[in-house]
Write a protein that holds these residues in place. Structure first.
Motif, PDB file in Angstrom:
ATOM      1  N   ALA A 136     112.974  10.343  -1.453  1.00  0.00           N
ATOM      2  CA  ALA A 136     112.127   9.424  -2.217  1.00  0.00           C
ATOM      3  C   ALA A 136     112.645   9.227  -3.640  1.00  0.00           C
ATOM      4  O   ALA A 136     112.701   8.096  -4.152  1.00  0.00           O
ATOM      5  CB  ALA A 136     110.697   9.958  -2.246  1.00  0.00           C
ATOM      6  N   THR A 137     113.030  10.308  -4.290  1.00  0.00           N
ATOM      7  CA  THR A 137     113.547  10.235  -5.657  1.00  0.00           C
ATOM      8  C   THR A 137     114.861   9.469  -5.705  1.00  0.00           C
ATOM      9  O   THR A 137     115.108   8.674  -6.624  1.00  0.00           O
ATOM     10  CB  THR A 137     113.733  11.652  -6.233  1.00  0.00           C
ATOM     11  OG1 THR A 137     112.488  12.351  -6.166  1.00  0.00           O
ATOM     12  CG2 THR A 137     114.207  11.603  -7.670  1.00  0.00           C
ATOM     13  N   LEU A 186     115.183  21.057  -3.667  1.00  0.00           N
ATOM     14  CA  LEU A 186     114.109  20.072  -3.629  1.00  0.00           C
ATOM     15  C   LEU A 186     113.885  19.687  -2.164  1.00  0.00           C
ATOM     16  O   LEU A 186     114.843  19.424  -1.437  1.00  0.00           O
ATOM     17  CB  LEU A 186     114.476  18.831  -4.450  1.00  0.00           C
ATOM     18  CG  LEU A 186     113.367  17.763  -4.562  1.00  0.00           C
ATOM     19  CD1 LEU A 186     112.182  18.320  -5.345  1.00  0.00           C
ATOM     20  CD2 LEU A 186     113.902  16.506  -5.249  1.00  0.00           C
ATOM     21  N   HIS A 216     107.384   5.151  -0.606  1.00  0.00           N
ATOM     22  CA  HIS A 216     107.452   6.553  -1.025  1.00  0.00           C
ATOM     23  C   HIS A 216     106.440   6.860  -2.136  1.00  0.00           C
ATOM     24  O   HIS A 216     105.880   7.960  -2.192  1.00  0.00           O
ATOM     25  CB  HIS A 216     108.861   6.893  -1.517  1.00  0.00           C
ATOM     26  CG  HIS A 216     109.865   7.040  -0.413  1.00  0.00           C
ATOM     27  ND1 HIS A 216     109.691   7.898   0.647  1.00  0.00           N
ATOM     28  CD2 HIS A 216     111.074   6.438  -0.212  1.00  0.00           C
ATOM     29  CE1 HIS A 216     110.733   7.830   1.451  1.00  0.00           C
ATOM     30  NE2 HIS A 216     111.578   6.949   0.955  1.00  0.00           N
ATOM     31  N   HIS A 217     106.225   5.898  -3.023  1.00  0.00           N
ATOM     32  CA  HIS A 217     105.271   6.115  -4.119  1.00  0.00           C
ATOM     33  C   HIS A 217     103.848   6.288  -3.576  1.00  0.00           C
ATOM     34  O   HIS A 217     103.069   7.103  -4.093  1.00  0.00           O
ATOM     35  CB  HIS A 217     105.325   4.944  -5.095  1.00  0.00           C
ATOM     36  CG  HIS A 217     104.402   5.095  -6.276  1.00  0.00           C
ATOM     37  ND1 HIS A 217     104.552   6.088  -7.214  1.00  0.00           N
ATOM     38  CD2 HIS A 217     103.297   4.389  -6.643  1.00  0.00           C
ATOM     39  CE1 HIS A 217     103.595   5.988  -8.129  1.00  0.00           C
ATOM     40  NE2 HIS A 217     102.822   4.972  -7.791  1.00  0.00           N
ATOM     41  N   GLN A 233     112.275  15.412   1.854  1.00  0.00           N
ATOM     42  CA  GLN A 233     111.516  14.162   1.745  1.00  0.00           C
ATOM     43  C   GLN A 233     111.394  13.705   0.293  1.00  0.00           C
ATOM     44  O   GLN A 233     111.487  12.510  -0.003  1.00  0.00           O
ATOM     45  CB  GLN A 233     110.113  14.319   2.357  1.00  0.00           C
ATOM     46  CG  GLN A 233     110.068  14.161   3.864  1.00  0.00           C
ATOM     47  CD  GLN A 233     110.301  15.465   4.599  1.00  0.00           C
ATOM     48  OE1 GLN A 233     110.684  16.465   3.979  1.00  0.00           O
ATOM     49  NE2 GLN A 233     110.068  15.482   5.902  1.00  0.00           N
ATOM     50  N   LYS A 234     111.210  14.673  -0.633  1.00  0.00           N
ATOM     51  CA  LYS A 234     111.129  14.309  -2.047  1.00  0.00           C
ATOM     52  C   LYS A 234     112.491  13.917  -2.596  1.00  0.00           C
ATOM     53  O   LYS A 234     112.589  13.048  -3.473  1.00  0.00           O
ATOM     54  CB  LYS A 234     110.543  15.471  -2.845  1.00  0.00           C
ATOM     55  CG  LYS A 234     109.070  15.720  -2.565  1.00  0.00           C
ATOM     56  CD  LYS A 234     108.472  16.739  -3.529  1.00  0.00           C
ATOM     57  CE  LYS A 234     106.970  16.863  -3.310  1.00  0.00           C
ATOM     58  NZ  LYS A 234     106.332  17.784  -4.280  1.00  0.00           N
ATOM     59  N   LYS A 269     103.118   7.700  -0.925  1.00  0.00           N
ATOM     60  CA  LYS A 269     103.064   9.064  -0.378  1.00  0.00           C
ATOM     61  C   LYS A 269     103.160  10.121  -1.476  1.00  0.00           C
ATOM     62  O   LYS A 269     103.183  11.318  -1.180  1.00  0.00           O
ATOM     63  CB  LYS A 269     104.218   9.274   0.609  1.00  0.00           C
ATOM     64  CG  LYS A 269     104.199   8.343   1.817  1.00  0.00           C
ATOM     65  CD  LYS A 269     103.113   8.728   2.801  1.00  0.00           C
ATOM     66  CE  LYS A 269     103.192   7.886   4.059  1.00  0.00           C
ATOM     67  NZ  LYS A 269     102.161   8.267   5.059  1.00  0.00           N
ATOM     68  N   HIS A 314     108.550  10.489   6.391  1.00  0.00           N
ATOM     69  CA  HIS A 314     107.458  11.422   6.120  1.00  0.00           C
ATOM     70  C   HIS A 314     106.823  11.971   7.392  1.00  0.00           C
ATOM     71  O   HIS A 314     105.972  12.858   7.331  1.00  0.00           O
ATOM     72  CB  HIS A 314     106.397  10.747   5.244  1.00  0.00           C
ATOM     73  CG  HIS A 314     106.883  10.433   3.870  1.00  0.00           C
ATOM     74  ND1 HIS A 314     106.925  11.369   2.856  1.00  0.00           N
ATOM     75  CD2 HIS A 314     107.395   9.290   3.332  1.00  0.00           C
ATOM     76  CE1 HIS A 314     107.419  10.816   1.763  1.00  0.00           C
ATOM     77  NE2 HIS A 314     107.711   9.556   2.025  1.00  0.00           N
ATOM     78  N   ALA A 356     105.667  10.965  -3.203  1.00  0.00           N
ATOM     79  CA  ALA A 356     106.849  11.790  -2.930  1.00  0.00           C
ATOM     80  C   ALA A 356     107.927  11.664  -3.997  1.00  0.00           C
ATOM     81  O   ALA A 356     108.867  12.460  -4.020  1.00  0.00           O
ATOM     82  CB  ALA A 356     107.436  11.417  -1.567  1.00  0.00           C
ATOM     83  N   ILE A 357     107.828  10.669  -4.870  1.00  0.00           N
ATOM     84  CA  ILE A 357     108.869  10.453  -5.884  1.00  0.00           C
ATOM     85  C   ILE A 357     108.613  11.363  -7.084  1.00  0.00           C
ATOM     86  O   ILE A 357     107.520  11.368  -7.655  1.00  0.00           O
ATOM     87  CB  ILE A 357     108.899   8.984  -6.342  1.00  0.00           C
ATOM     88  CG1 ILE A 357     109.198   8.062  -5.163  1.00  0.00           C
ATOM     89  CG2 ILE A 357     109.951   8.791  -7.439  1.00  0.00           C
ATOM     90  CD1 ILE A 357     109.126   6.582  -5.512  1.00  0.00           C
ATOM     91  N   GLU A 358     109.626  12.133  -7.465  1.00  0.00           N
ATOM     92  CA  GLU A 358     109.534  12.986  -8.650  1.00  0.00           C
ATOM     93  C   GLU A 358     109.966  12.154  -9.858  1.00  0.00           C
ATOM     94  O   GLU A 358     111.130  12.136 -10.256  1.00  0.00           O
ATOM     95  CB  GLU A 358     110.426  14.222  -8.488  1.00  0.00           C
ATOM     96  CG  GLU A 358     110.041  15.125  -7.314  1.00  0.00           C
ATOM     97  CD  GLU A 358     108.762  15.902  -7.581  1.00  0.00           C
ATOM     98  OE1 GLU A 358     108.117  15.690  -8.628  1.00  0.00           O
ATOM     99  OE2 GLU A 358     108.387  16.728  -6.728  1.00  0.00           O
TER     100      GLU A 358
END
Length: 264
Positions: A177-178, A170, A69-70, A173-174, A72, A236, A74-76
């Protein structure tokens, strides 16, 4: 044969962990309960062992999912710190709470809770990118509550956190990931606490690290780590609407399965 079954379970849990950001516990816990019962492990500690082993596995699946995920972006990460800190405290309290509740009540609560989450996901609006989140303190409190509830059921927190973040607009996908990143905090705290609190329990089978059953953990981890990476990539490639719908149906089926196992 049982080790092969654990490997298959790990592959399924890992795929779901990457795809939905859930850690895989909602799949792993009920299957481990069944497997431990078939192995003749004392029923008084079966559910506690399933929870502990699931949390230990989430350490590895979350690391794999975080990496993908990182990449991409996508992680907040600004959300991860306050939520994860709250989760650490809440998960420690959750472990101690779980050991005071009869296992059958935990199983029934697990099933009902999963069904509740699925219905929330089905009837909530799809996140449109306009966030409605509290400040740092509010995120920490939310993380603590999610950590407490999640450790009760042996899940990584993603079930709650993805639902909560998605309901606050949110993008799914984010949110997935988060949640993967935050779930690592619960896994570390929950697995470590279960290992310490179960240490020396005479009812435990050989090759146990506290309530963590090492043969099951080894079998699951051997396939879940790689599968989680593939699940993360798939997340994703799906549309947000489809991903959210699949997440909700997955929760509903697992909740019904757990309730049925309690009644029958």
């Amino acid at each position: 044969m049982i080790f092969v079954a654990y490997m298959v379970l790990g592959a399924i849990a890992g795929m779901l962990a990457g795809l939905f950001g859930i850690g895989g516990g909602i799949i792993v816990v009920p299957v481990l309960v069944l497997a431990f019962n078939l192995q003749g492990i004392n029923p008084e500690i079966v559910f506690y062992m399933a929870i502990a082993t699931s949390l230990a596995n989430i350490i590895f699946t979350s690391l794999s999912a975080i990496r993908t995920h990182h990449k991409k972006a996508a992680i907040e990460w600004y959300l991860v710190k306050p939520i994860a800190v709250g989760m650490l405290g809440g998960s420690f309290i959750g472990v101690n709470t779980a050991l005071t509740i009869p296992a059958i009540y935990l199983q029934a609560s697990f099933g009902a809770f999963a069904i509740f989450l699925s219905l929330r996901m089905m009837f909530s609006q799809l996140g449109a990118g306009t966030l409605h989140l509290p400040g740092t303190l509010g995120l920490g409190v939310a993380g603590a509550l999610i950590g407490w509830v999640s450790v009760l059921f042996g899940i990584g927190g993603g079930n709650l956190l993805v639902t909560w973040l998605s309901n606050r607009q949110l993008v799914i996908q984010k949110a997935v990931a988060t949640a993967s990143a935050c779930g690592f905090a619960i896994a570390i705290s929950g697995a470590g606490s279960n290992a310490i609190l179960g240490w020396g329990n005479p009812m435990l089978p050989p090759h146990s690290l506290g309530y963590i059953y090492l043969p099951a953990l080894l079998g699951i981890v051997s396939t879940s780590f790689v599968a989680a990476a593939y699940g993360s990539m798939l997340a994703h490639q799906l549309s947000p609407q489809l991903l959210k719908r699949l997440f909700a149906w997955m929760l509903l089926l697992m909740g019904l399965r757990m309730l049925i196992s309690v009644w029958f």
